[in-house]
Design an enzyme around this catalytic site. Structure first.
Site, PDB file in Angstrom:
ATOM      1  N   LYS A 271       0.817  -1.231   0.000  1.00 30.96           N
ATOM      2  CA  LYS A 271       0.000   0.000   0.000  1.00 30.96           C
ATOM      3  C   LYS A 271       0.845   1.273   0.000  1.00 30.96           C
ATOM      4  O   LYS A 271       0.446   2.294  -0.545  1.00 30.96           O
ATOM      5  CB  LYS A 271      -0.945   0.004   1.191  1.00 30.96           C
ATOM      6  CG  LYS A 271      -2.115  -0.948   1.017  1.00 30.96           C
ATOM      7  CD  LYS A 271      -3.210  -0.681   2.024  1.00 30.96           C
ATOM      8  CE  LYS A 271      -4.419  -1.545   1.750  1.00 30.96           C
ATOM      9  NZ  LYS A 271      -4.179  -2.971   2.087  1.00 30.96           N
TER      10      LYS A 271
ATOM     11  N   GLU B  38      -9.760   7.456   3.875  1.00 31.75           N
ATOM     12  CA  GLU B  38     -10.687   6.591   4.601  1.00 31.75           C
ATOM     13  C   GLU B  38      -9.971   5.277   4.821  1.00 31.75           C
ATOM     14  O   GLU B  38      -9.066   4.918   4.075  1.00 31.75           O
ATOM     15  CB  GLU B  38     -11.969   6.396   3.806  1.00 31.75           C
ATOM     16  CG  GLU B  38     -11.957   5.230   2.811  1.00 31.75           C
ATOM     17  CD  GLU B  38     -11.004   5.411   1.636  1.00 31.75           C
ATOM     18  OE1 GLU B  38     -10.745   6.571   1.260  1.00 31.75           O
ATOM     19  OE2 GLU B  38     -10.514   4.387   1.120  1.00 31.75           O
TER      20      GLU B  38
ATOM     21  N   SER C 261       1.577  -9.874  -1.188  1.00 33.26           N
ATOM     22  CA  SER C 261       1.207  -8.471  -0.961  1.00 33.26           C
ATOM     23  C   SER C 261       1.563  -7.927   0.420  1.00 33.26           C
ATOM     24  O   SER C 261       1.826  -6.742   0.562  1.00 33.26           O
ATOM     25  CB  SER C 261      -0.288  -8.278  -1.226  1.00 33.26           C
ATOM     26  OG  SER C 261      -1.059  -9.137  -0.414  1.00 33.26           O
TER      27      SER C 261
HETATM   28  C1  LIG Z   1      -5.063  -3.962   1.643  1.00 29.16           C
HETATM   29  C2  LIG Z   1      -4.423  -5.241   1.319  1.00 29.16           C
HETATM   30  C3  LIG Z   1      -4.858  -6.046   0.241  1.00 29.16           C
HETATM   31  C4  LIG Z   1      -6.060  -5.719  -0.586  1.00 29.16           C
HETATM   32  O1  LIG Z   1      -6.019  -4.511  -1.260  1.00 29.16           O
HETATM   33  P1  LIG Z   1      -5.788  -4.460  -2.851  1.00 29.16           P
HETATM   34  O2  LIG Z   1      -6.074  -3.057  -3.200  1.00 29.16           O
HETATM   35  O3  LIG Z   1      -6.747  -5.426  -3.457  1.00 29.16           O
HETATM   36  O4  LIG Z   1      -4.384  -4.849  -3.093  1.00 29.16           O
HETATM   37  C5  LIG Z   1      -4.159  -7.204  -0.045  1.00 29.16           C
HETATM   38  N1  LIG Z   1      -3.100  -7.584   0.697  1.00 29.16           N
HETATM   39  C6  LIG Z   1      -2.658  -6.850   1.739  1.00 29.16           C
HETATM   40  C7  LIG Z   1      -1.476  -7.335   2.506  1.00 29.16           C
HETATM   41  C8  LIG Z   1      -3.296  -5.660   2.089  1.00 29.16           C
HETATM   42  O5  LIG Z   1      -2.853  -4.944   3.130  1.00 29.16           O
END
Ligand SMILES: *Cc1c(COP(=O)(O)O)cnc(C)c1O
Length: 393
Positions: free
Chosen positions: A89, A111, A377
């Site tokens: 993020k 938000e 992610s």
């Molecule tokens: C917020 C988050 C997501 C989901 O958000 P996307 O916008 O779909 O990427 C996925 N993995 C992690 C670790 C997150 O913090």
């Protein structure tokens, strides 16, 4: 045919900017300038420098040998979990804070649902010494106390949203109201590839550094820039957009999107938008959306807070509609098991969102020599309590 956004802000049938009249000046200011600003040499230099020195990029592309052996494919993990703050993020919030500065804004609003985007926003505001206001549902504030504490430590003001179900949707309404009232000095940082045009495209471009790096890294390791498959979990879809970006228009690369089935698609406790959604408008954009017959947004559910969203970004709605993307949904149970499997086989504790992407290897067969790149992610530190409860650790 391209799967990128067109000049009108659409991905096929999806996208656009469905906004109240009073928001038009803010969105139009951003729309008319974002591409030019992003292309400035000065902007790129500052963005790249921060990604390197502050976020810790490039993140490794790691060949997961034991995980690969276990599933019979060549599985690489793109280690976004090693970014500062623990997930992808921050790539976007770094980009948007620089954008805000170029637009002459000295106040940031955001938000947040689970608090991850709030923390990433508060982080870059602290970095730049800019005022930060984060709207968060009252219910979420209670559920996500550690992230509320993080935001406060980082100097942000957390404002409770007390209307409706007191969750993300209501926090978004409050943020939009704030933006309408403060059009001159305020930039609204949206945390995923959602919202009115140009947000989905702008956020995708900031996150596209992920697949830009994968191209170079895979070339080094496999002698080619493109894998056979790219895999990511989809909440709003920003980490997915980042790892798909440079492969969208390369038909040889199979795109796999993983959604949260929650307790099961047909149980009423799910967030599998492609399976359950119909065309609708959410947060200013036309997309696929979980809704009742009369168009009320359905409350989504997933064990992972980051996938608990009733829509997907317009890029992903189009990937689904056109068949360019392969969509798979994974239950809470299967995601948790896959998360634990990665711990045991590779010594990496993934975020539960990410664990959904890893769970596809139990569902879907790949060929032994196929190269599969999974976007890891985020890391699982934030999810420790959920892991503890689930596995009685
Ligand atoms: C917020 C988050 C997501 C989901 O958000 P996307 O916008 O779909 O990427 C996925 N993995 C992690 C670790 C997150 O913090």
């Amino acid at each position: 045919m391209s799967y990128q956004v067109n000049e009108k802000g659409y991905y096929g049938d999806f996208g656009g900017a469905f906004i109240p009249e009073m928001l038009y000046p803010n969105v139009e200011e951003l729309r008319s300038q974002y591409l030019e600003i992003m292309q400035e040499e000065d902007f790129q230099k500052e963005f790249r420098q921060l990604l390197k020195d502050y976020v810790g990029r490039p993140t490794p592309l790691y060949f997961a040998e034991r995980f690969s052996q276990n599933y019979g494919a060549k599985i690489y993990l793109k280690r976004e979990d090693l970014c500062h703050t623990g997930a992808h993020k921050v790539n976007n919030t770094v980009g948007q804070i620089l954008m805000a500065k170029r637009l002459g804004k000295n106040r940031i609003i955001a938000e947040t649902g689970a608090g991850q985007h709030g923390v990433a926003t508060a982080t870059v505001c602290a970095l730049m010494g800019i005022e930060c206001i984060v709207y968060m549902g009252e219910v979420d504030i209670k559920r996500q106390a550690p992230n509320v504490a993080r935001m406060k430590m980082l100097g942000a003001t957390v404002v409770p949203a007390t209307s409706g179900s007191k969750t993300l949707k209501d926090a978004t309404n409050e943020a939009i109201r704030d933006w309408i009232n403060n059009p001159l000095d305020t930039h609204y940082i949206i945390g995923s590839v959602v919202g009115p045009h140009p947000y989905p495209d702008m956020v995708a471009r900031f996150q596209s550094v992920i697949s830009e790096e994968v191209k170079t890294q895979l070339k080094e390791k496999e002698g080619r820039e493109a894998p056979d498959h790219v895999v990511a979990c989809v909440g709003g879809g920003s980490n997915a957009a980042g790892i798909y970006y440079h492969y969208l228009d390369n038909a040889k690369v199979n795109i796999i999107a993983v959604e949260a089935a929650g307790e099961g698609i047909l149980t009423g406790k799910s967030a599998a938008t492609s399976a359950l959604g119909r065309e609708g408008i959410i947060h200013g954009s036309k997309t696929l959306l979980m809704q009742t017959d009369d168009g009320q947004i359905t409350e989504p559910y997933s064990i992972s807070a980051g996938l608990d969203y009733p829509g997907v970004g317009p890029m992903h709605a189009n990937l689904f509609r056109t068949g360019r993307g392969e969509f798979i949904s994974i239950t809470d149970e299967d995601a948790m098991a896959a998360g634990l499997q990665l711990c045991k086989l590779e010594g990496i504790i993934p975020a539960i969102e990410t664990a959904h992407a890893l769970a596809i290897f139990d569902k879907r067969k790949f060929k032994k020599d196929e190269v599969v790149v999974v976007n890891l992610s985020g890391r699982g530190d934030k999810d420790l309590n959920t892991y503890i409860e689930h596995f009685n650790l």
